[in-house]
Write an enzyme that holds these catalytic residues in place. Structure first.
Site, mmCIF file in Angstrom:
data_model
loop_
_atom_site.group_PDB
_atom_site.id
_atom_site.type_symbol
_atom_site.label_atom_id
_atom_site.label_comp_id
_atom_site.label_asym_id
_atom_site.label_seq_id
_atom_site.Cartn_x
_atom_site.Cartn_y
_atom_site.Cartn_z
ATOM 1 N N TYR A 1 47.210 43.177 44.329
ATOM 2 C CA TYR A 1 45.940 42.420 44.346
ATOM 3 C C TYR A 1 44.975 43.040 45.351
ATOM 4 O O TYR A 1 43.844 43.392 45.030
ATOM 5 C CB TYR A 1 46.233 40.957 44.711
ATOM 6 C CG TYR A 1 45.000 40.108 44.983
ATOM 7 C CD1 TYR A 1 44.088 39.834 43.980
ATOM 8 C CD2 TYR A 1 44.774 39.563 46.249
ATOM 9 C CE1 TYR A 1 42.963 39.048 44.226
ATOM 10 C CE2 TYR A 1 43.667 38.778 46.508
ATOM 11 C CZ TYR A 1 42.764 38.521 45.490
ATOM 12 O OH TYR A 1 41.656 37.744 45.729
ATOM 13 N N LYS B 1 41.571 45.276 44.652
ATOM 14 C CA LYS B 1 40.275 44.783 45.159
ATOM 15 C C LYS B 1 39.608 45.892 45.976
ATOM 16 O O LYS B 1 38.409 46.131 45.875
ATOM 17 C CB LYS B 1 40.471 43.535 46.020
ATOM 18 C CG LYS B 1 40.752 42.272 45.231
ATOM 19 C CD LYS B 1 39.484 41.749 44.572
ATOM 20 C CE LYS B 1 39.702 40.441 43.846
ATOM 21 N NZ LYS B 1 38.508 39.937 43.184
ATOM 22 N N GLY C 1 35.995 29.101 37.094
ATOM 23 C CA GLY C 1 36.968 28.990 38.176
ATOM 24 C C GLY C 1 36.446 28.163 39.335
ATOM 25 O O GLY C 1 35.346 27.589 39.284
ATOM 26 N N PHE C 2 37.243 28.125 40.382
ATOM 27 C CA PHE C 2 36.909 27.341 41.580
ATOM 28 C C PHE C 2 35.555 27.793 42.162
ATOM 29 O O PHE C 2 34.572 27.030 42.159
ATOM 30 C CB PHE C 2 38.064 27.516 42.582
ATOM 31 C CG PHE C 2 37.768 27.175 44.012
ATOM 32 C CD1 PHE C 2 37.041 26.037 44.353
ATOM 33 C CD2 PHE C 2 38.246 27.987 45.043
ATOM 34 C CE1 PHE C 2 36.794 25.726 45.695
ATOM 35 C CE2 PHE C 2 38.008 27.681 46.375
ATOM 36 C CZ PHE C 2 37.267 26.556 46.700
ATOM 37 N N ILE C 3 35.489 29.023 42.631
ATOM 38 C CA ILE C 3 34.266 29.474 43.306
ATOM 39 C C ILE C 3 33.135 29.681 42.298
ATOM 40 O O ILE C 3 31.985 29.290 42.540
ATOM 41 C CB ILE C 3 34.563 30.772 44.089
ATOM 42 C CG1 ILE C 3 35.608 30.495 45.183
ATOM 43 C CG2 ILE C 3 33.283 31.343 44.703
ATOM 44 C CD1 ILE C 3 36.157 31.745 45.871
HETATM 45 P P1 NAD Z 1 39.861 31.183 40.055
HETATM 46 O O1 NAD Z 1 41.149 31.653 39.455
HETATM 47 O O2 NAD Z 1 39.633 29.735 40.153
HETATM 48 O O3 NAD Z 1 38.644 31.852 39.267
HETATM 49 C C1 NAD Z 1 38.734 33.114 38.632
HETATM 50 C C2 NAD Z 1 38.253 32.939 37.195
HETATM 51 O O4 NAD Z 1 38.276 34.228 36.548
HETATM 52 C C3 NAD Z 1 39.150 32.018 36.369
HETATM 53 O O5 NAD Z 1 38.391 30.943 35.834
HETATM 54 C C4 NAD Z 1 39.699 32.907 35.256
HETATM 55 O O6 NAD Z 1 39.835 32.238 34.022
HETATM 56 C C5 NAD Z 1 38.656 34.016 35.195
HETATM 57 N N1 NAD Z 1 39.189 35.285 34.682
HETATM 58 C C6 NAD Z 1 40.365 35.889 35.022
HETATM 59 N N2 NAD Z 1 40.493 37.028 34.323
HETATM 60 C C7 NAD Z 1 39.380 37.164 33.556
HETATM 61 C C8 NAD Z 1 38.952 38.146 32.614
HETATM 62 N N3 NAD Z 1 39.695 39.207 32.348
HETATM 63 N N4 NAD Z 1 37.761 37.964 31.994
HETATM 64 C C9 NAD Z 1 37.003 36.859 32.259
HETATM 65 N N5 NAD Z 1 37.372 35.888 33.141
HETATM 66 C C10 NAD Z 1 38.553 36.055 33.763
HETATM 67 O O7 NAD Z 1 39.786 31.861 41.478
HETATM 68 P P2 NAD Z 1 38.770 31.655 42.700
HETATM 69 O O8 NAD Z 1 39.564 31.175 43.845
HETATM 70 O O9 NAD Z 1 37.572 30.909 42.238
HETATM 71 O O10 NAD Z 1 38.382 33.174 42.994
HETATM 72 C C11 NAD Z 1 37.122 33.733 42.614
HETATM 73 C C12 NAD Z 1 37.032 35.134 43.187
HETATM 74 O O11 NAD Z 1 37.111 35.084 44.614
HETATM 75 C C13 NAD Z 1 38.171 36.057 42.745
HETATM 76 O O12 NAD Z 1 37.634 37.354 42.533
HETATM 77 C C14 NAD Z 1 39.112 36.075 43.923
HETATM 78 O O13 NAD Z 1 39.869 37.266 43.984
HETATM 79 C C15 NAD Z 1 38.126 35.966 45.074
HETATM 80 N N6 NAD Z 1 38.727 35.405 46.303
HETATM 81 C C16 NAD Z 1 39.052 34.078 46.374
HETATM 82 C C17 NAD Z 1 39.581 33.567 47.559
HETATM 83 C C18 NAD Z 1 39.938 32.098 47.709
HETATM 84 O O14 NAD Z 1 40.366 31.706 48.815
HETATM 85 N N7 NAD Z 1 39.779 31.266 46.689
HETATM 86 C C19 NAD Z 1 39.793 34.420 48.655
HETATM 87 C C20 NAD Z 1 39.477 35.758 48.525
HETATM 88 C C21 NAD Z 1 38.915 36.246 47.350
#
Ligand code: NAD
Length: 325
Positions: free
Chosen positions: A158, A162, A12-14
């Site tokens: 969501y 969390k 994913g992104f982060i």
């Molecule tokens: P993202 O969707 O790009 O990354 C999440 C990854 O998790 C995806 O690649 C997805 O394929 C994988 N995934 C989902 N369900 C899964 C499962 N059951 N088993 C294995 N992999 C699975 O999102 P992101 O923006 O990179 O977020 C990363 C984390 O940061 C998440 O937990 C999100 O809730 C948290 N978060 C992000 C933000 C933001 O601004 N981007 C803000 C607050 C919290």
């Protein structure tokens, strides 16, 4: 000392940025991700290509396509690797998607996190870092948000799941002395950010002439943090077992969405085609972080100004073919 870490959500992104940062400093990383279709899996493949390219040696990086709810798979991974830390980022991020399918959110955030916690405590993992979200603060009028706030009125499944996962972490800390740090991320932006994020939507609107819905005429405050700063905080948390803690990761400064849009327009030289929209039921007009606790416990110090962060994001968006997928 070189470490071995499990990063969930690594495609994913982060997660892809976290994996890169760990590989760059010489750690070994196992990335686990099911490449779910919440957005185009081709983007996630492009993220994985970038991660692979940043490994100094091939054996440093292992990617496993699989699900965090698959306990036999987890037991195999935890059996084969002595993980120093788990960085658990896999999720179905976003309030809107959790309203469409609450059971899926609950299954991934609760059951998935429980399976990981179970596997981690069996193999005495030194530290478990969990990605929580600013959404747990709900529609609080108490800003900047402090970690000690009650957080008992989340506005979406969501945010509720969390918050519940943060609490499951406490149970595992209490019962099995597992070190567990929940990091509450605020609005993260930067290269590879999710296509549903405001930064991406605006950039896409500017480049492709698409209309972008902006509610309250952009008069909402958010705490935007550049992904590089966020990743530094995540890695610091993974390196420092703290018992049980919850820490905010933002820049600690409220910025109007309208100002964020204007900055992107300035860097791109284009104009966003904004159309008014009703705010969603789960929207809060002003959210930003008190980051004093993260400063104290992690030496967390965001360095990327909004100006610089937006410039880096636009540069990626403009030049990277995967942005157009
Ligand atoms: P993202 O969707 O790009 O990354 C999440 C990854 O998790 C995806 O690649 C997805 O394929 C994988 N995934 C989902 N369900 C899964 C499962 N059951 N088993 C294995 N992999 C699975 O999102 P992101 O923006 O990179 O977020 C990363 C984390 O940061 C998440 O937990 C999100 O809730 C948290 N978060 C992000 C933000 C933001 O601004 N981007 C803000 C607050 C919290």
């Amino acid at each position: 000392m070189k470490k071995t870490l499990l990063v969930t959500g690594a495609a994913g992104f982060i997660g892809s940025h976290v994996a890169e940062a760990l590989l760059r400093r010489g750690d070994s990383v196992v990335g686990l991700d099911n490449l779910c279709t919440a957005y185009a899996p081709a983007r996630k493949q492009a993220n994985l290509d970038a991660v692979r390219a940043s490994a100094c040696a091939r054996e440093q990086w292992t990617f496993v396509q699989g699900d965090i709810r698959d306990r036999p798979l987890l037991d195999r991974l935890f059996g084969e690797n002595a993980f120093d830390a788990v960085i658990h980022l896999a999720a179905q991020p976003g309030g809107a998607i959790s309203i469409e399918d609450p059971p899926l959110s609950a299954d991934i955030h609760l059951n998935g996190t429980l399976q990981l916690l179970g596997a981690a405590k069996e193999t005495l993992v030194g530290n478990f870092v969990f990605a929580s979200a600013a959404g747990v603060y709900g529609d609080t009028p108490a800003v900047p948000c402090e970690e000690s706030a009650p957080c008992d009125r989340p506005l979406t499944p969501y945010a509720a799941t969390k918050r519940a996962a943060e609490m499951l972490g406490f149970s595992f800390h209490h019962l099995y002395s597992l070190n567990f740090t929940a990091l509450r991320f605020f609005s993260v932006y930067g290269p590879r950010c999710r296509p549903d994020s405001l930064a991406f939507q605006i950039a896409d609107g500017i480049r492709n002439g698409k209309k972008v819905r902006l509610h309250r005429k952009g008069q909402i405050h958010r705490d935007w943090i550049a992904v590089d700063d966020l990743v530094a905080g995540i890695v610091m948390a993974a390196d420092r077992p703290l018992g049980y803690e919850i820490l905010n990761l933002g820049r600690g400064e409220p910025v109007l969405a309208a100002d964020f849009v204007a900055l992107l327009e300035r860097h791109s030289g284009g104009r966003a085609h904004l159309i008014p929209a009703l705010p969603p039921d789960f929207d809060s007009p002003c959210v930003f972080a008190d980051i004093g606790k993260a400063r104290r416990l992690l030496d967390f110090a965001p360095r990327v100004s909004l100006e610089e962060g937006v410039a880096r994001f636009w540069e990626w968006y403009r030049s990277e073919p995967s942005a157009a997928l």
